[in-house]
Design a protein around this motif. Structure first.
Motif, PDB file in Angstrom:
ATOM      1  N   ILE A   1     -18.090   2.941   0.262  1.00 36.66           N
ATOM      2  CA  ILE A   1     -16.890   3.428   0.955  1.00 36.66           C
ATOM      3  C   ILE A   1     -15.906   2.278   1.154  1.00 36.66           C
ATOM      4  N   ASP A   2     -16.400   1.139   1.649  1.00 37.31           N
ATOM      5  CA  ASP A   2     -15.523  -0.003   1.914  1.00 37.31           C
ATOM      6  C   ASP A   2     -14.864  -0.516   0.633  1.00 37.31           C
ATOM      7  N   GLU A   3     -15.637  -0.592  -0.456  1.00 43.28           N
ATOM      8  CA  GLU A   3     -15.069  -1.060  -1.728  1.00 43.28           C
ATOM      9  C   GLU A   3     -14.020  -0.095  -2.254  1.00 43.28           C
ATOM     10  N   THR A   4     -14.295   1.204  -2.136  1.00 42.71           N
ATOM     11  CA  THR A   4     -13.347   2.207  -2.622  1.00 42.71           C
ATOM     12  C   THR A   4     -12.054   2.164  -1.820  1.00 42.71           C
ATOM     13  N   VAL A   5     -12.168   2.097  -0.501  1.00 34.71           N
ATOM     14  CA  VAL A   5     -10.968   2.035   0.350  1.00 34.71           C
ATOM     15  C   VAL A   5     -10.197   0.746   0.058  1.00 34.71           C
ATOM     16  N   ALA A   6     -10.913  -0.353  -0.154  1.00 36.23           N
ATOM     17  CA  ALA A   6     -10.238  -1.627  -0.482  1.00 36.23           C
ATOM     18  C   ALA A   6      -9.493  -1.521  -1.812  1.00 36.23           C
ATOM     19  N   ASP A   7     -10.084  -0.817  -2.783  1.00 36.84           N
ATOM     20  CA  ASP A   7      -9.398  -0.618  -4.070  1.00 36.84           C
ATOM     21  C   ASP A   7      -8.092   0.145  -3.878  1.00 36.84           C
ATOM     22  N   TYR A   8      -8.129   1.185  -3.040  1.00 35.33           N
ATOM     23  CA  TYR A   8      -6.907   1.966  -2.828  1.00 35.33           C
ATOM     24  C   TYR A   8      -5.900   1.219  -1.950  1.00 35.33           C
ATOM     25  N   GLU A   9      -6.382   0.363  -1.067  1.00 33.84           N
ATOM     26  CA  GLU A   9      -5.448  -0.505  -0.344  1.00 33.84           C
ATOM     27  C   GLU A   9      -4.730  -1.425  -1.334  1.00 33.84           C
ATOM     28  N   ALA A  10      -5.453  -1.896  -2.340  1.00 40.15           N
ATOM     29  CA  ALA A  10      -4.843  -2.745  -3.371  1.00 40.15           C
ATOM     30  C   ALA A  10      -3.783  -1.969  -4.152  1.00 40.15           C
ATOM     31  N   HIS A  11      -4.024  -0.645  -4.377  1.00 39.76           N
ATOM     32  CA  HIS A  11      -3.000   0.184  -5.027  1.00 39.76           C
ATOM     33  C   HIS A  11      -1.712   0.183  -4.202  1.00 39.76           C
ATOM     34  N   PHE A  12      -1.876   0.305  -2.893  1.00 39.92           N
ATOM     35  CA  PHE A  12      -0.699   0.310  -2.021  1.00 39.92           C
ATOM     36  C   PHE A  12       0.012  -1.040  -2.061  1.00 39.92           C
ATOM     37  N   GLU A  13      -0.744  -2.129  -2.041  1.00 41.40           N
ATOM     38  CA  GLU A  13      -0.135  -3.474  -2.081  1.00 41.40           C
ATOM     39  C   GLU A  13       0.620  -3.679  -3.396  1.00 41.40           C
ATOM     40  N   ALA A  14      -0.001  -3.263  -4.509  1.00 42.24           N
ATOM     41  CA  ALA A  14       0.660  -3.413  -5.815  1.00 42.24           C
ATOM     42  C   ALA A  14       1.907  -2.542  -5.886  1.00 42.24           C
ATOM     43  N   GLY A  15       1.833  -1.350  -5.327  1.00 40.92           N
ATOM     44  CA  GLY A  15       2.998  -0.461  -5.322  1.00 40.92           C
ATOM     45  C   GLY A  15       4.133  -1.005  -4.485  1.00 40.92           C
ATOM     46  N   ARG A  16       3.790  -1.547  -3.317  1.00 42.72           N
ATOM     47  CA  ARG A  16       4.832  -2.152  -2.467  1.00 42.72           C
ATOM     48  C   ARG A  16       5.446  -3.369  -3.147  1.00 42.72           C
ATOM     49  N   ALA A  17       4.617  -4.158  -3.846  1.00 37.17           N
ATOM     50  CA  ALA A  17       5.141  -5.326  -4.565  1.00 37.17           C
ATOM     51  C   ALA A  17       6.085  -4.896  -5.677  1.00 37.17           C
ATOM     52  N   ALA A  18       5.863  -3.696  -6.218  1.00 40.45           N
ATOM     53  CA  ALA A  18       6.744  -3.172  -7.264  1.00 40.45           C
ATOM     54  C   ALA A  18       7.958  -2.450  -6.684  1.00 40.45           C
ATOM     55  N   GLY A  19       8.082  -2.431  -5.349  1.00 42.47           N
ATOM     56  CA  GLY A  19       9.248  -1.840  -4.703  1.00 42.47           C
ATOM     57  C   GLY A  19       9.116  -0.352  -4.427  1.00 42.47           C
ATOM     58  N   ARG A  20       7.923   0.204  -4.483  1.00 42.84           N
ATOM     59  CA  ARG A  20       7.732   1.636  -4.217  1.00 42.84           C
ATOM     60  C   ARG A  20       7.453   1.864  -2.738  1.00 42.84           C
ATOM     61  N   SER A  21       7.826   3.031  -2.235  1.00 41.63           N
ATOM     62  CA  SER A  21       7.562   3.381  -0.832  1.00 41.63           C
ATOM     63  C   SER A  21       6.135   3.920  -0.698  1.00 41.63           C
ATOM     64  N   GLU A  22       5.623   3.931   0.561  1.00 42.87           N
ATOM     65  CA  GLU A  22       4.280   4.464   0.805  1.00 42.87           C
ATOM     66  C   GLU A  22       4.199   5.928   0.401  1.00 42.87           C
ATOM     67  N   ALA A  23       5.231   6.692   0.684  1.00 42.52           N
ATOM     68  CA  ALA A  23       5.236   8.110   0.327  1.00 42.52           C
ATOM     69  C   ALA A  23       5.159   8.282  -1.188  1.00 42.52           C
ATOM     70  N   ASP A  24       5.860   7.451  -1.931  1.00 45.30           N
ATOM     71  CA  ASP A  24       5.841   7.514  -3.386  1.00 45.30           C
ATOM     72  C   ASP A  24       4.457   7.150  -3.929  1.00 45.30           C
ATOM     73  N   ILE A  25       3.838   6.152  -3.329  1.00 38.48           N
ATOM     74  CA  ILE A  25       2.503   5.714  -3.768  1.00 38.48           C
ATOM     75  C   ILE A  25       1.474   6.799  -3.489  1.00 38.48           C
ATOM     76  N   THR A  26       1.509   7.385  -2.286  1.00 34.46           N
ATOM     77  CA  THR A  26       0.535   8.432  -1.951  1.00 34.46           C
ATOM     78  C   THR A  26       0.736   9.662  -2.825  1.00 34.46           C
ATOM     79  N   THR A  27       1.971   9.979  -3.151  1.00 35.26           N
ATOM     80  CA  THR A  27       2.225  11.102  -4.047  1.00 35.26           C
ATOM     81  C   THR A  27       1.620  10.824  -5.418  1.00 35.26           C
ATOM     82  N   GLY A  28       1.764   9.595  -5.901  1.00 40.44           N
ATOM     83  CA  GLY A  28       1.196   9.221  -7.195  1.00 40.44           C
ATOM     84  C   GLY A  28      -0.322   9.251  -7.201  1.00 40.44           C
TER      85      GLY A  28
END
Length: 194
Positions: A27-54
């Motif tokens: 569970i912790d590894e999976t959640v950490a992987d998806y947190e990394a998705h959010f960090e990469a998305g924010r670094a690319a200039g995407r909003s949280e809503a856009d990332i969660t939709t994706g």
């Protein structure tokens, strides 16, 4: 269509809740992987809503991840509990197919179980008859001691063969079901890529 959550924390909380029951490290590894998705998305200039939709619906994503974990456990170690875990994970993933898969699975499972019980009983009868044939207390009238030994050995071996065949059939059925789940997972997975 289920609406994806619009915040990172809500997405991760729903994902964590859907993964409940899996080992804590998974569970912790999976959640950490998806947190990394959010960090990469924010670094690319995407909003949280856009990332969660994706990423899609976290509840469905959790079902897919649970099914995949069950299949991996079955492939790593063939045991009854891992087979049941794989079957339940795939059944949860394929909730729409439940009306088709469940009756077939129950029918095949019931038939295989009946054959296993019958094979075990035949094997037991042959095993019980063998000592009587060896000491020439043959329970079969008109048969000599060699016939009694051969008949009892035939029953024991035949019953054991039925049980072994049913075991192989069960392993094959679980492999087919996991293949079905993998195909189902591959069809769904592209919609969750960010």
């Amino acid at each position: 269509m289920i609406k994806a959550p619009t915040s990172k924390q809500l997405f991760l909380d729903q994902l964590r809740a859907g993964l409940k029951g899996l080992p804590r490290t998974v569970i912790d590894e999976t959640v950490a992987d998806y947190e990394a998705h959010f960090e990469a998305g924010r670094a690319a200039g995407r909003s949280e809503a856009d990332i969660t939709t994706g990423l899609g619906d976290p509840t469905r994503l959790a079902r897919e991840l649970r099914a995949e974990a069950g299949v991996r456990r079955w492939e790593d170690e063939r045991s009854l509990s891992n087979a049941l875990g794989a079957i339940l994970g795939i059944m949860g993933l394929a909730a729409l197919d439940l009306l088709v898969v469940l009756p077939v699975l129950l029918t095949v499972g019931s038939c295989v179980f009946a054959f296993i019980i019958a094979g075990a009983i035949i094997c037991l009868v042959g095993s019980i008859m063998l000592p009587f044939a060896l000491i020439d207390l043959n329970p079969l009238p008109g048969a000599d001691w060699l016939q009694g030994i051969l008949i009892s050995l035939g029953l024991a071996c035949g019953g054991a063969s039925v049980v072994a065949f049913c075991t192989l059939l069960t392993i094959g059925a679980v492999n087919l079901l996991t293949g079905y789940g993998r195909a189902h997972y591959r069809l769904i997975a592209p919609s969750h890529s960010a």
